[in-house]
Motif scaffolding. Structure first.
Motif, PDB file in Angstrom:
ATOM      1  N   PHE A  67       0.841  -1.192   0.000  1.00  0.00           N
ATOM      2  CA  PHE A  67       0.000   0.000   0.000  1.00  0.00           C
ATOM      3  C   PHE A  67       0.876   1.242   0.000  1.00  0.00           C
ATOM      4  O   PHE A  67       1.885   1.309   0.700  1.00  0.00           O
ATOM      5  N   VAL A  68       0.484   2.208  -0.805  1.00  0.00           N
ATOM      6  CA  VAL A  68       1.177   3.494  -0.843  1.00  0.00           C
ATOM      7  C   VAL A  68       0.273   4.533  -0.192  1.00  0.00           C
ATOM      8  O   VAL A  68      -0.912   4.642  -0.512  1.00  0.00           O
ATOM      9  N   ILE A  69       0.849   5.273   0.750  1.00  0.00           N
ATOM     10  CA  ILE A  69       0.143   6.360   1.422  1.00  0.00           C
ATOM     11  C   ILE A  69       0.507   7.647   0.698  1.00  0.00           C
ATOM     12  O   ILE A  69       1.687   7.983   0.574  1.00  0.00           O
ATOM     13  N   ARG A  70      -0.506   8.361   0.228  1.00  0.00           N
ATOM     14  CA  ARG A  70      -0.265   9.560  -0.574  1.00  0.00           C
ATOM     15  C   ARG A  70      -0.894  10.781   0.094  1.00  0.00           C
ATOM     16  O   ARG A  70      -1.962  10.691   0.719  1.00  0.00           O
ATOM     17  N   ALA A  71      -0.242  11.923  -0.066  1.00  0.00           N
ATOM     18  CA  ALA A  71      -0.759  13.178   0.484  1.00  0.00           C
ATOM     19  C   ALA A  71      -1.905  13.689  -0.378  1.00  0.00           C
ATOM     20  O   ALA A  71      -1.808  13.702  -1.607  1.00  0.00           O
ATOM     21  N   ARG A  72      -2.964  14.113   0.270  1.00  0.00           N
ATOM     22  CA  ARG A  72      -4.066  14.717  -0.480  1.00  0.00           C
ATOM     23  C   ARG A  72      -3.676  16.095  -0.990  1.00  0.00           C
ATOM     24  O   ARG A  72      -4.209  16.568  -1.997  1.00  0.00           O
ATOM     25  N   ARG A  73      -2.739  16.751  -0.292  1.00  0.00           N
ATOM     26  CA  ARG A  73      -2.200  18.043  -0.741  1.00  0.00           C
ATOM     27  C   ARG A  73      -0.687  17.903  -0.852  1.00  0.00           C
ATOM     28  O   ARG A  73       0.058  18.189   0.096  1.00  0.00           O
ATOM     29  N   PRO A  74      -0.216  17.457  -1.998  1.00  0.00           N
ATOM     30  CA  PRO A  74       1.217  17.182  -2.153  1.00  0.00           C
ATOM     31  C   PRO A  74       2.081  18.416  -1.937  1.00  0.00           C
ATOM     32  O   PRO A  74       1.665  19.553  -2.187  1.00  0.00           O
ATOM     33  N   GLU A  75       3.303  18.152  -1.480  1.00  0.00           N
ATOM     34  CA  GLU A  75       4.301  19.197  -1.290  1.00  0.00           C
ATOM     35  C   GLU A  75       5.581  18.779  -1.999  1.00  0.00           C
ATOM     36  O   GLU A  75       5.918  17.601  -2.044  1.00  0.00           O
ATOM     37  N   GLY A  76       6.305  19.730  -2.536  1.00  0.00           N
ATOM     38  CA  GLY A  76       7.572  19.423  -3.181  1.00  0.00           C
ATOM     39  C   GLY A  76       7.386  18.636  -4.466  1.00  0.00           C
ATOM     40  O   GLY A  76       6.439  18.857  -5.221  1.00  0.00           O
ATOM     41  N   ASP A  77       8.274  17.669  -4.698  1.00  0.00           N
ATOM     42  CA  ASP A  77       8.301  16.982  -5.983  1.00  0.00           C
ATOM     43  C   ASP A  77       7.657  15.599  -5.952  1.00  0.00           C
ATOM     44  O   ASP A  77       7.813  14.825  -6.897  1.00  0.00           O
ATOM     45  N   HIS A  78       6.945  15.253  -4.869  1.00  0.00           N
ATOM     46  CA  HIS A  78       6.259  13.955  -4.841  1.00  0.00           C
ATOM     47  C   HIS A  78       5.153  13.985  -3.786  1.00  0.00           C
ATOM     48  O   HIS A  78       5.129  14.851  -2.901  1.00  0.00           O
ATOM     49  N   ASP A  79       4.245  13.012  -3.892  1.00  0.00           N
ATOM     50  CA  ASP A  79       3.111  12.937  -2.972  1.00  0.00           C
ATOM     51  C   ASP A  79       3.156  11.698  -2.087  1.00  0.00           C
ATOM     52  O   ASP A  79       2.183  11.385  -1.391  1.00  0.00           O
ATOM     53  N   VAL A  80       4.301  10.965  -2.077  1.00  0.00           N
ATOM     54  CA  VAL A  80       4.381   9.684  -1.372  1.00  0.00           C
ATOM     55  C   VAL A  80       4.742   9.916   0.100  1.00  0.00           C
ATOM     56  O   VAL A  80       5.897  10.212   0.433  1.00  0.00           O
ATOM     57  N   VAL A  81       3.762   9.750   0.962  1.00  0.00           N
ATOM     58  CA  VAL A  81       3.968   9.899   2.408  1.00  0.00           C
ATOM     59  C   VAL A  81       4.662   8.674   2.981  1.00  0.00           C
ATOM     60  O   VAL A  81       5.487   8.775   3.890  1.00  0.00           O
ATOM     61  N   GLY A  82       4.316   7.503   2.451  1.00  0.00           N
ATOM     62  CA  GLY A  82       4.929   6.282   2.969  1.00  0.00           C
ATOM     63  C   GLY A  82       4.483   5.059   2.208  1.00  0.00           C
ATOM     64  O   GLY A  82       3.637   5.127   1.309  1.00  0.00           O
ATOM     65  N   LYS A  83       5.076   3.936   2.568  1.00  0.00           N
ATOM     66  CA  LYS A  83       4.773   2.636   1.963  1.00  0.00           C
ATOM     67  C   LYS A  83       4.582   1.631   3.086  1.00  0.00           C
ATOM     68  O   LYS A  83       5.313   1.646   4.092  1.00  0.00           O
ATOM     69  N   VAL A  84       3.582   0.749   2.935  1.00  0.00           N
ATOM     70  CA  VAL A  84       3.332  -0.308   3.919  1.00  0.00           C
ATOM     71  C   VAL A  84       3.186  -1.630   3.180  1.00  0.00           C
ATOM     72  O   VAL A  84       2.328  -1.762   2.303  1.00  0.00           O
ATOM     73  N   ASN A  85       4.018  -2.593   3.509  1.00  0.00           N
ATOM     74  CA  ASN A  85       3.880  -3.952   2.982  1.00  0.00           C
ATOM     75  C   ASN A  85       3.130  -4.810   3.996  1.00  0.00           C
ATOM     76  O   ASN A  85       3.523  -4.872   5.172  1.00  0.00           O
ATOM     77  N   VAL A  86       2.060  -5.432   3.576  1.00  0.00           N
ATOM     78  CA  VAL A  86       1.377  -6.442   4.386  1.00  0.00           C
ATOM     79  C   VAL A  86       1.715  -7.769   3.725  1.00  0.00           C
ATOM     80  O   VAL A  86       1.165  -8.112   2.673  1.00  0.00           O
TER      81      VAL A  86
END
Length: 330
Positions: A67-86
């Motif tokens: 799962f990729v956690i993405r910002a609803r209001r991106p900042e800078g050059d990407h919107d990827v807040v984090g990654k979670v592997n289950v």
């Protein structure tokens, strides 16, 4: 179904500041930027590979979801807040999985990843096809990684145990070795969990009695170490009321050691009641001395186990006694 053709249902969740969905091909480039930006912070605890998301993308299955956690209001050059592997999902009667995760700059440390982690946990526990249908999640963290452990506790995970030499990892200097980890877990019955949910542990209590010189202190110390509980000795704490008060204050229980004789049953039962314990659940170990059969008689309070004090107690005996104590406490 998944746009990558894995035949898996799409699992989405939207929060106040972030949203979550399975990894997509269009995540690969922003993920590389996110990992490179966070390299110095992440490398202290885990290998850093900006290309590994492509591997996870190709490995998606019922046994491994990213799962990729993405910002609803991106900042800078990407919107990827984090990654979670289950991952390492076991179905059948276990319905359990392991979680691995990373938070990325510039979003780390602002509560956004924790919000996304809660969304992922909710998806993991939700029934299929709208979730993964799991019953248990486990995450392992190196003891020194206080930030990561604090994140898990804030989501509601409880500390479940300690695993020495669990993973072969490098430290910040690049030196590799087997690293110890603390294990944190949660079950579906506990979800949704409140932040920093109180730790509830089983209380293990055992009475170790016998006359002085019978080896009861040595045995009591070995049992306390095997069970991972304090040792309360009436030879040290000579006030009997204080012993029971200390036992009452111990959330994990204790090994209570002393010269208990059969005539002390009423006193011991009152002490256990003060400690909030049902006497029938408290095991007793008697160090027997042939020359004093009366002193070696069990109290008859709970399950009793006799030990021949004429010979040294083996490690196997200590382990078996500890197992019996755990069984009686269920």
């Amino acid at each position: 179904m998944s746009p990558e053709g894995h035949g898996l249902p799409e699992l989405h969740a939207v929060g106040e500041r972030v949203w979550v969905s399975p990894v997509r091909r269009e995540d690969l480039d922003p993920y590389r930027r996110a990992v490179e930006r966070s390299r110095d912070r992440l490398s202290r605890w885990n290998p850093v590979n900006p290309e590994d998301l492509a591997t996870h993308l190709g490995a998606q299955s019922r046994g491994h979801r990213t799962f990729v956690i993405r910002a609803r209001r991106p900042e800078g050059d990407h919107d990827v807040v984090g990654k979670v592997n289950v991952t390492n999902v076991v179905h059948g009667r276990f319905l359990s999985a392991a979680m691995g995760y990373d938070a990325y700059d510039p979003y780390a440390g602002r509560g956004m990843f924790a919000e996304g982690m809660r969304l992922v946990v909710g998806l993991a526990f939700a029934a299929e096809p709208h979730g993964m249908g799991l019953h248990r999640l486990e995450a392992s963290v190196q003891p020194g990684n206080v930030t990561s452990a604090g994140l898990l506790r804030s989501v509601g995970f409880r500390h479940e145990g300690y695993t020495p030499r669990m993973l072969w990892l490098a430290d910040s200097s690049g030196r590799e070795s087997w690293r110890d980890h603390d294990r944190y877990a949660m079950t579906a019955e506990e979800w949704p969990a409140r932040p920093y949910a109180p730790q509830r542990r089983r209380r293990l209590v055992v009475l170790v009695g016998g006359v002085p010189g019978s080896g009861r202190t040595t045995l009591a110390r070995a049992l306390a170490e095997e069970l991972g509980v304090p040792l309360l000795s009436t030879d040290v704490v000579t006030d009997a009321d204080a012993v029971w008060a200390l036992l009452a204050a111990s959330p994990v229980g204790a090994v209570v050691e002393g010269s208990f004789g059969s005539a002390d049953r009423d006193r011991v039962e009152r002490g256990l009641a003060v400690a909030g314990l049902a006497p029938a659940s408290v095991s007793e170990v008697r160090c027997e001395v042939a020359a004093d059969a009366e002193a070696a008689r069990p109290l008859g309070v709970g399950p009793a186990h006799r030990v021949d004090a004429s010979v040294p107690v083996s490690a196997g005996q200590v382990a078996r006694l500890a197992l019996a104590v755990r069984a009686a406490a269920v």
